[in-house]
Design a protein around this motif. Structure first.
Motif, short mmCIF file in Angstrom:
data_model
loop_
_atom_site.label_atom_id
_atom_site.label_comp_id
_atom_site.label_asym_id
_atom_site.label_seq_id
_atom_site.Cartn_x
_atom_site.Cartn_y
_atom_site.Cartn_z
N ARG A 404 0.87 -1.12 -0.14
CA ARG A 404 0.11 0.04 0.00
C ARG A 404 0.83 1.22 0.08
O ARG A 404 0.51 2.34 -0.55
N ILE A 405 2.07 1.02 0.89
CA ILE A 405 2.86 2.34 0.93
C ILE A 405 3.57 2.60 -0.58
O ILE A 405 3.73 3.76 -1.14
N ARG A 406 3.85 1.47 -0.93
CA ARG A 406 4.62 1.51 -2.50
C ARG A 406 3.49 2.07 -3.48
O ARG A 406 3.86 2.97 -4.20
N GLN A 407 2.02 1.64 -3.43
CA GLN A 407 1.13 2.45 -4.23
C GLN A 407 1.00 4.01 -4.18
O GLN A 407 0.95 4.42 -5.14
N GLU A 408 1.20 4.27 -2.80
CA GLU A 408 0.71 5.79 -2.37
C GLU A 408 2.14 6.59 -2.94
O GLU A 408 1.91 7.45 -3.53
N GLN A 409 3.24 5.96 -2.93
CA GLN A 409 4.48 6.54 -3.56
C GLN A 409 4.26 6.53 -4.83
O GLN A 409 4.81 7.70 -5.29
N ARG A 410 4.09 5.63 -5.71
CA ARG A 410 3.67 5.66 -7.15
C ARG A 410 2.83 6.65 -7.66
O ARG A 410 3.09 7.50 -8.55
N THR A 411 1.53 6.89 -6.75
CA THR A 411 0.61 7.74 -6.97
C THR A 411 1.16 9.25 -7.00
O THR A 411 0.93 10.01 -7.69
N PHE A 412 1.85 9.21 -5.87
CA PHE A 412 2.26 10.62 -5.56
C PHE A 412 3.49 11.13 -6.65
O PHE A 412 3.53 12.22 -7.00
N GLU A 413 4.44 9.97 -7.01
CA GLU A 413 5.35 10.43 -7.92
C GLU A 413 4.66 10.72 -9.48
O GLU A 413 5.28 11.72 -10.27
N ALA A 414 3.51 10.16 -9.62
CA ALA A 414 2.98 10.42 -10.95
C ALA A 414 2.28 11.87 -10.79
O ALA A 414 2.11 12.53 -11.68
N SER A 415 1.92 12.29 -9.65
CA SER A 415 1.38 13.86 -9.58
C SER A 415 2.64 14.77 -9.78
O SER A 415 2.23 15.93 -10.22
N SER A 416 3.85 14.34 -10.08
CA SER A 416 4.87 15.22 -10.57
C SER A 416 4.61 16.25 -11.63
O SER A 416 5.11 17.24 -11.68
N THR A 417 3.82 15.36 -12.58
CA THR A 417 3.60 15.87 -13.86
C THR A 417 2.71 17.31 -13.79
O THR A 417 2.91 18.33 -14.39
N LYS A 418 1.67 17.15 -12.83
CA LYS A 418 0.73 18.37 -12.62
C LYS A 418 1.61 19.33 -11.71
O LYS A 418 1.33 20.64 -12.22
N ILE A 419 2.60 18.97 -11.00
CA ILE A 419 3.11 20.11 -10.28
C ILE A 419 4.20 20.60 -11.37
O ILE A 419 4.24 21.88 -11.21
N LEU A 420 4.88 20.04 -12.10
CA LEU A 420 5.69 20.66 -13.09
C LEU A 420 4.90 21.62 -14.01
O LEU A 420 5.49 22.54 -14.40
N ALA A 421 3.43 21.36 -14.42
CA ALA A 421 2.80 22.03 -15.33
C ALA A 421 2.62 23.69 -14.37
O ALA A 421 2.51 24.56 -14.99
N VAL A 422 2.22 23.27 -13.24
CA VAL A 422 2.00 24.62 -12.29
C VAL A 422 3.16 25.23 -12.34
O VAL A 422 3.20 26.38 -12.36
N ARG A 423 4.31 24.71 -11.96
CA ARG A 423 5.57 25.48 -11.88
C ARG A 423 5.85 26.22 -13.31
O ARG A 423 6.26 27.22 -13.32
N SER A 424 5.30 25.43 -14.37
CA SER A 424 5.87 26.34 -15.85
C SER A 424 4.83 27.55 -15.60
O SER A 424 5.29 28.60 -16.38
#
Length: 653
Positions: A404-424
């Motif tokens: 479950r922790i690993r899945q949370e980690q993958r979901t969190f890392e997948a959000s980096s695309t959204k965060i990069l878009a916001v930073r842009s």
């Protein structure tokens, strides 16, 4: 007798350096605790620079032969046992002279030839052209050599009326106010336009800057001197002759060049100098004092100021008394009272500014650091709940949690695309905001005014152009704030989504505050407005004068816009640093959680060990909070008390 101005300023300088050292210590502590993010680092750097590099400028302003240079000698150079600034009868300091300290230069006197006035460059631009200056070496350990070379500021030269007119020292309309022609039709003008005196004097090394101005003619023809150097001085000393009071030329300097720049305040003093000229009269001591009181009251009435801000003294006798260690003469000279009032005014002025900036900065630092500590505590609390739920559970349950922790980690890392878009988007909007405060925008808004002043002849419509220019400059600030509001809305929405999805505790950015932007624009607008009145219409008819004026205006506006850009940059970093901090802590949290589950799965004792580690980490966080509170008290409390104590100590001694 209390400590002199030099002693009080020296104490203030020591305190300022000690406080900057404390800030450096605080920075080291934060770095050791891994609490030094980009915004905190920037905040600390600005506060340290403010305290280490803070300059205190005292401008001495008067008409010729009022004793400015002698007063400077008495206050700052008496320890040399002789005059350093030329102060003989008649005109001495013929060009504006700045006394300061630049460690990058040797002790020297740099002189800008007066011929530079035939070109439109501002004094600030000439400073960046060292080859244009004549440089003389100074030996700070040889008073005679020092005084000999400093005397160059009194040099003059003879020129034709035409050249004097070109350089701004002659006007056909000025009549009797023009320099006197000699038998050959030549007139005397200063040899130098500006002088920079670089000395490793103890007070100058601590940030004191002294400006000595040479009279109405020079003040009135150098817009940069009046509205930049004098206007931004922290203390202004205006000198009158005790036996003459306020003359016509004195009043012209006061009304045209001081009142638009400085208002009522303890750091704005008027000196009735040369009271010793009354000592040798046939009047008794009581009559002399009564005469001084009448002159003081009359001067206060003419200048429309509080009589308490007018100080009678004799700079010449004060200097003599210091050199001869004559306490009685020093007291009678009135110099100690002047020094005390000057020190109080400067220290109070700097205290009000530094206290506001440092106090606000320290509180912002505390909030930012506490936010990082709270993020760590929340992650520890989540880990503790997670671990306690594993008590008595078998390896299958533990492995399920690991997945479950690993899945949370993958979901969190997948959000980096959204965060990069916001930073842009954030970066794009920030670039737009910076453009409003950039040199290109400022230069564009000044183009119309520059063109209006460059036209030949009388410039009847220039005031309207001037007002329009400042309205457009205020508009740039408004556009910047509007863009910042757009950034604020975008980040606020993103932060809410991240808080909901990942349990972050991101706070929406506060409103952008461009500290003093509008107020400083208003002050600059008012101070330069004096040059657009009817009394200066003939000067404005000279395109060179108009060019010098707009160059000086541009230099001062650039400083205001750069300060606003720094505020914008710090606001942006403060808004985004919390996101960086929480992303960093969340990544660490995932690694620690997985490590803990693996240890528990390998050994039954691993669970209790990890719980004990988290409890210990929570205790360490509590200790961090306590130490942070101690740092805040240590940084804020001494600052709020010590400058006042310095002045009070000086009065009580």
């Amino acid at each position: 007798m209390g400590p002199s101005f030099s002693e009080q300023f020296d104490r203030f300088g020591h305190w300022r350096r000690d406080f900057a050292g404390q800030m450096a210590g605080f920075r080291g502590w934060l770095a050791a605790q891994d609490l030094l993010d980009a915004a905190v680092q920037d905040h600390l750097q600005r506060l340290e620079n403010l305290l280490r590099d803070d300059k205190v400028c005292v401008a001495f302003v008067a008409e010729f032969s009022r004793g400015k240079s002698e007063l400077i000698n008495a206050v700052f150079f008496a320890h040399y046992g002789r005059r350093i600034m030329p102060a003989t009868p008649g005109r001495t300091t013929m060009c504006p002279t700045e006394l300061g300290y630049d460690p990058a230069l040797p002790p020297c006197l740099r002189l800008l030839p007066v011929e530079s006035r035939s070109q439109p460059h501002s004094l600030a631009e000439w400073r960046n052209r060292p080859a244009a200056w004549v440089q003389l070496p100074l030996d700070v350990n040889d008073p005679d050599q020092l005084a000999h070379n400093v005397a160059y500021v009194a040099q003059v030269r003879k020129v034709s009326v035409q050249e004097a007119q070109l350089l701004g020292f002659w006007s056909d309309e000025a009549g009797a106010d023009n320099p006197v022609c000699d038998a050959l039709g030549m007139v005397e003008i200063p040899r130098w336009r500006h002088a920079l005196l670089n000395l490793s004097h103890p007070l100058l090394k601590q940030g004191l800057v002294i400006v000595d101005t040479p009279g109405l003619n020079a003040v009135g023809t150098e817009p940069e001197l009046t509205v930049n150097l004098i206007a931004q001085a922290h203390a202004v000393v205006f000198l009158l002759a005790a036996d003459a009071g306020v003359t016509k030329s004195d009043l012209a300097i006061w009304k045209e060049h001081l009142l638009p720049c400085h208002r009522e305040g303890n750091a704005h003093l008027v000196v009735l100098n040369k009271i010793d000229t009354l000592w040798g009269s046939l009047d008794s001591g009581t009559e002399v004092q009564a005469q001084l009181n009448r002159q003081r009251a009359h001067s206060a009435q003419v200048l429309e100021i509080d009589p308490a801000r007018i100080v009678p003294l004799s700079a010449q006798k004060g200097l003599m008394a210091k050199i001869e260690s004559n306490a009685s003469l020093l007291k009678n000279s009135g110099l100690p009272l002047f020094e005390d009032l000057l020190a109080q005014g400067i220290l109070a002025h700097r205290q009000s500014i530094l206290c506001s900036v440092v106090g606000e900065g320290v509180m912002q630092l505390q909030a930012q650091v506490l936010r990082s500590i709270h993020i760590r505590r929340r992650d520890l609390d989540e880990q503790m709940l997670e671990l306690r739920s594993l008590r008595g559970k078998n390896s299958t349950v533990i492995e399920s949690m690991r997945q479950r922790i690993r899945q949370e980690q993958r979901t969190f890392e997948a959000s980096s695309t959204k965060i990069l878009a916001v930073r842009s988007v954030h970066l794009k909007l920030m670039n737009q905001a910076f453009q409003f405060l950039g040199a290109t925008s400022l230069r564009r808004e000044l183009e119309q005014l520059t063109g209006a002043l460059a036209q030949a002849g009388l410039k009847m419509g220039v005031r309207k152009v001037y007002a329009s220019t400042f309205e457009q400059l205020r508009g740039l600030g408004a556009h910047c704030k509007a863009t910042a509001a757009e950034i604020q809305a975008m980040l606020g929405g993103t932060f809410r989504d991240l808080n909901t999805e990942f349990g972050f505790s991101l706070q929406p950015p506060s409103d952008l505050q461009l500290h003093d932007f509008d107020r400083e624009l208003a002050q600059i607008e008012e101070s330069y407005l004096q040059y657009l009145g009817f009394g200066h219409s003939l000067k404005l008819a000279n395109p060179l004068f108009g060019q010098r004026m707009v160059n000086a205006l541009g230099m001062r506006l650039r400083a205001v816009f750069e300060s606003a850009a720094n505020d914008l940059d710090l606001w942006s970093k403060s808004a985004t640093s919390q996101l960086d901090a929480q992303l960093k802590e969340r990544k660490r949290s995932f690694a620690r959680r997985i490590e803990a589950v693996d240890r528990i799965n390998e050994a039954a004792s691993g669970l209790m060990e990890r719980i004990a580690e988290i409890e210990s980490a929570e205790q360490q966080l509590s200790a961090l909070e306590q130490r942070l509170a101690q740092w805040m008290q240590q940084l804020v409390q001494p600052y709020a008390v010590q400058p006042q104590e310095l002045v009070a100590e000086g009065q009580a001694t």
